[in-house]
Design a protein around this motif. Structure first.
Motif, PDB file in Angstrom:
ATOM      1  N   PRO A 344       0.819  -1.221   0.000  1.00 14.48           N
ATOM      2  CA  PRO A 344       0.000   0.000   0.000  1.00 14.48           C
ATOM      3  C   PRO A 344       0.852   1.271   0.000  1.00 14.48           C
ATOM      4  N   ALA A 345       1.984   1.246   0.704  1.00 16.14           N
ATOM      5  CA  ALA A 345       2.835   2.438   0.766  1.00 16.14           C
ATOM      6  C   ALA A 345       3.400   2.775  -0.603  1.00 16.14           C
ATOM      7  N   THR A 346       3.817   1.738  -1.345  1.00 15.17           N
ATOM      8  CA  THR A 346       4.356   1.979  -2.688  1.00 15.17           C
ATOM      9  C   THR A 346       3.267   2.482  -3.621  1.00 15.17           C
ATOM     10  N   LEU A 347       2.050   1.957  -3.479  1.00 15.29           N
ATOM     11  CA  LEU A 347       0.930   2.440  -4.285  1.00 15.29           C
ATOM     12  C   LEU A 347       0.670   3.912  -4.006  1.00 15.29           C
ATOM     13  N   ALA A 348       0.625   4.292  -2.735  1.00 15.43           N
ATOM     14  CA  ALA A 348       0.373   5.690  -2.369  1.00 15.43           C
ATOM     15  C   ALA A 348       1.474   6.599  -2.904  1.00 15.43           C
ATOM     16  N   GLN A 349       2.717   6.163  -2.795  1.00 13.60           N
ATOM     17  CA  GLN A 349       3.842   6.965  -3.280  1.00 13.60           C
ATOM     18  C   GLN A 349       3.768   7.108  -4.805  1.00 13.60           C
ATOM     19  N   SER A 350       3.409   6.041  -5.492  1.00 11.70           N
ATOM     20  CA  SER A 350       3.320   6.076  -6.957  1.00 11.70           C
ATOM     21  C   SER A 350       2.186   6.983  -7.421  1.00 11.70           C
ATOM     22  N   LEU A 351       1.050   6.922  -6.717  1.00 12.34           N
ATOM     23  CA  LEU A 351      -0.068   7.801  -7.072  1.00 12.34           C
ATOM     24  C   LEU A 351       0.315   9.262  -6.902  1.00 12.34           C
ATOM     25  N   LEU A 352       1.045   9.585  -5.851  1.00 12.48           N
ATOM     26  CA  LEU A 352       1.504  10.953  -5.638  1.00 12.48           C
ATOM     27  C   LEU A 352       2.455  11.372  -6.754  1.00 12.48           C
ATOM     28  N   GLU A 353       3.342  10.475  -7.146  1.00 10.05           N
ATOM     29  CA  GLU A 353       4.288  10.764  -8.224  1.00 10.05           C
ATOM     30  C   GLU A 353       3.550  11.038  -9.537  1.00 10.05           C
ATOM     31  N   LEU A 354       2.557  10.238  -9.826  1.00  7.84           N
ATOM     32  CA  LEU A 354       1.770  10.421 -11.049  1.00  7.84           C
ATOM     33  C   LEU A 354       0.960  11.714 -11.007  1.00  7.84           C
ATOM     34  N   GLU A 355       0.448  12.046  -9.821  1.00  5.07           N
ATOM     35  CA  GLU A 355      -0.305  13.294  -9.667  1.00  5.07           C
ATOM     36  C   GLU A 355       0.606  14.498  -9.888  1.00  5.07           C
ATOM     37  N   MET A 356       1.812  14.447  -9.348  1.00  4.19           N
ATOM     38  CA  MET A 356       2.758  15.543  -9.517  1.00  4.19           C
ATOM     39  C   MET A 356       3.180  15.688 -10.985  1.00  4.19           C
ATOM     40  N   ALA A 357       3.164  14.587 -11.726  1.00  4.48           N
ATOM     41  CA  ALA A 357       3.508  14.614 -13.150  1.00  4.48           C
ATOM     42  C   ALA A 357       2.317  14.963 -14.029  1.00  4.48           C
ATOM     43  N   SER A 358       1.156  15.279 -13.401  1.00  5.91           N
ATOM     44  CA  SER A 358      -0.085  15.648 -14.120  1.00  5.91           C
ATOM     45  C   SER A 358      -0.577  14.517 -15.023  1.00  5.91           C
ATOM     46  N   LEU A 359      -0.285  13.285 -14.640  1.00  9.25           N
ATOM     47  CA  LEU A 359      -0.775  12.139 -15.393  1.00  9.25           C
ATOM     48  C   LEU A 359      -2.065  11.583 -14.803  1.00  9.25           C
ATOM     49  N   VAL A 360      -2.295  11.838 -13.536  1.00  8.40           N
ATOM     50  CA  VAL A 360      -3.552  11.451 -12.896  1.00  8.40           C
ATOM     51  C   VAL A 360      -4.026  12.619 -12.030  1.00  8.40           C
ATOM     52  N   ALA A 361      -5.306  12.597 -11.714  1.00  9.45           N
ATOM     53  CA  ALA A 361      -5.881  13.612 -10.826  1.00  9.45           C
ATOM     54  C   ALA A 361      -6.547  12.920  -9.647  1.00  9.45           C
ATOM     55  N   ARG A 362      -6.376  13.509  -8.479  1.00 13.56           N
ATOM     56  CA  ARG A 362      -7.085  13.026  -7.294  1.00 13.56           C
ATOM     57  C   ARG A 362      -8.341  13.864  -7.143  1.00 13.56           C
ATOM     58  N   LEU A 363      -9.494  13.228  -7.209  1.00 15.37           N
ATOM     59  CA  LEU A 363     -10.774  13.916  -7.170  1.00 15.37           C
ATOM     60  C   LEU A 363     -11.183  14.216  -5.733  1.00 15.37           C
ATOM     61  N   GLU A 364     -12.193  15.086  -5.596  1.00 14.36           N
ATOM     62  CA  GLU A 364     -12.664  15.441  -4.262  1.00 14.36           C
ATOM     63  C   GLU A 364     -13.195  14.237  -3.503  1.00 14.36           C
ATOM     64  N   THR A 365     -13.637  13.217  -4.233  1.00 18.67           N
ATOM     65  CA  THR A 365     -14.162  12.003  -3.606  1.00 18.67           C
ATOM     66  C   THR A 365     -13.054  11.118  -3.047  1.00 18.67           C
ATOM     67  N   GLY A 366     -11.786  11.447  -3.361  1.00 18.12           N
ATOM     68  CA  GLY A 366     -10.676  10.606  -2.972  1.00 18.12           C
ATOM     69  C   GLY A 366     -10.296   9.587  -4.030  1.00 18.12           C
ATOM     70  N   ASN A 367     -11.099   9.478  -5.100  1.00 14.88           N
ATOM     71  CA  ASN A 367     -10.798   8.580  -6.201  1.00 14.88           C
ATOM     72  C   ASN A 367      -9.725   9.195  -7.092  1.00 14.88           C
ATOM     73  N   TYR A 368      -9.148   8.348  -7.955  1.00 15.40           N
ATOM     74  CA  TYR A 368      -8.129   8.795  -8.901  1.00 15.40           C
ATOM     75  C   TYR A 368      -8.618   8.564 -10.331  1.00 15.40           C
ATOM     76  N   GLN A 369      -8.198   9.474 -11.214  1.00 16.29           N
ATOM     77  CA  GLN A 369      -8.607   9.377 -12.616  1.00 16.29           C
ATOM     78  C   GLN A 369      -7.403   9.652 -13.495  1.00 16.29           C
ATOM     79  N   ARG A 370      -7.193   8.801 -14.474  1.00 13.81           N
ATOM     80  CA  ARG A 370      -6.089   8.986 -15.415  1.00 13.81           C
ATOM     81  C   ARG A 370      -6.414  10.137 -16.353  1.00 13.81           C
ATOM     82  N   LEU A 371      -5.390  10.954 -16.668  1.00 12.75           N
ATOM     83  CA  LEU A 371      -5.593  12.142 -17.507  1.00 12.75           C
ATOM     84  C   LEU A 371      -5.012  11.972 -18.905  1.00 12.75           C
ATOM     85  N   LYS A 372      -3.908  11.261 -19.035  1.00 15.19           N
ATOM     86  CA  LYS A 372      -3.221  11.152 -20.320  1.00 15.19           C
ATOM     87  C   LYS A 372      -2.780   9.707 -20.561  1.00 15.19           C
TER      88      LYS A 372
END
Length: 373
Positions: A344-372
């Motif tokens: 789970p820790a690696t998943l959380a770290q990877s999601l943050l990395e992808l969010e910082m790269a503008s490849l995914v967005a974290r929605l207000e619901t807490g869900n994640y959505q791919r952007l590109k």
């Protein structure tokens, strides 16, 4: 280049467009029958009575009242500033595409670089409450198309409009720029939060309005704005839209004017996909990438597509693996954890990395959505 009117000639044009009680169709009738505004105001009562009721004739035969004269003077003062322009129906620089309307504006107020009017235009419109994925798509499409020489047209609203303007500006000085068509006077910015965006557009594009200075945002102004967006452009791309929305009105007007209509499909579960899906059922062209639009509007001007097929090589191996698990529809962390074989820790770290790269967005619901891709 715009015509250079004398002050009296321009004042007559402004007065005709601002004349209380005079409808725009009546003004156009007078222009066709009697000539330019100075000739209209010099015409006899008997000549005017052929086209107007007696009270209006009496009004036109008198000097403008104080309120009207103050509005004319204020506009003339506004024109003293750099990048401020007025184009009339008789002006060679008046956008010819707007003449396809049955009610083209007598006057266009413009703040910005008139040279951008020479570029072919494409409108990008959609929901004000757009998803992160929708705004990313609008921005990417606008960036690419502006770089290919297309002036990106939209309405300065929140959501998709804002993203389209920003994407076009991101193409830089070599891009075709962007035009924001306003539902207010040219001297007002609505919404006010877009003041800096409007300033940036003036530097690398144009603000355009048919409404007199000082005109505030009123609900019935925006359908009028939308008809200019539809007419100004060779095609309209709808990115996200609900079933009942101004974007669908713009698309309908574009169809009536013989413009191309494009729509991006989305999740069947998203309310903001329903408007686009309705357009597709009605014959709009399905779009998955910007090249699809160029193939329709300018098939001989295609450049190689922008490369978005591979993840950023600077991403960690774990982040690249997580990216392959993400969908373009929102996914919960629990759902991703079921698909993920790591901690789970690696998943959380990877999601943050992808969010910082503008490849995914974290929605207000807490869900994640791919952007590109």
């Amino acid at each position: 280049m715009p015509l250079h009117f004398t002050t009296d000639e321009l004042s007559a044009w402004l007065r005709l467009s601002l004349e209380p009680g005079l409808r725009s169709d009546q003004a156009r009738l007078l222009l066709g029958a009697l000539g330019l505004p100075p000739s209209i105001y010099a015409a006899s009562s008997s000549a005017l009575l052929r086209y107007l009721p007696a009270p209006l004739v009496a009004q036109l035969r008198q000097p403008p009242n104080d309120t009207l004269q103050q509005q004319i003077d204020r506009t003339l003062q506004w024109l003293d500033h750099e990048h401020h322009h007025v184009l009339t129906l008789a002006d060679p620089a008046y956008p010819p595409a707007l003449l396809d309307l049955h009610d083209p504006p007598l006057i266009l107020y413009i703040n910005g670089q008139l040279s951008h009017l020479q570029q072919p235009a494409l409108a990008i419109v959609g929901a004000r409450n757009a998803t992160p994925g929708g705004t990313a798509i609008a921005q990417d499409f606008a960036h690419y198309l502006a770089a290919q020489g297309w002036l990106i047209c939209s309405g300065l609203a929140s959501g998709i409009d804002q993203a389209a303007h920003r994407g076009a500006l991101a193409a830089g000085p070599q891009g075709a720029g962007t035009v924001a068509i306003l539902g207010t006077g040219i001297d007002l910015v609505y919404p006010a939060a877009h003041r800096q965006l409007a300033h940036d557009i003036v530097q690398h594009g144009i603000l355009l309005s048919e409404f007199p200075l000082g005109t505030k945002a009123l609900p019935y102004h925006f359908p009028k704005r939308n008809r200019l967006v539809a007419a100004f452009s060779k095609g309209v791309l709808v990115v996200e839209a609900a079933r009942q929305s101004g974007s669908l009105i713009t698309a309908k007007l574009a169809t009536e004017l013989g413009r191309e209509v494009f729509a991006i499909p989305g999740s069947i579960h998203s309310p903001l996909s329903r408007g686009c899906h309705a357009l597709l059922r009605q014959g709009a062209k399905l779009v998955e990438q910007a090249q699809d639009i160029l193939e329709e509007l300018a098939p001989n001007s295609l450049n190689p597509p922008l490369s978005t097929l591979a993840p950023d090589p600077t991403l960690s191996a774990a982040a690249r693996q997580v990216l392959t698990l993400l969908d373009y529809s929102p996914q919960s962390v629990d759902e991703l954890q079921r698909l993920w074989t790591g901690s789970p820790a690696t998943l959380a770290q990877s999601l943050l990395e992808l969010e910082m790269a503008s490849l995914v967005a974290r929605l207000e619901t807490g869900n994640y959505q791919r952007l590109k891709n």
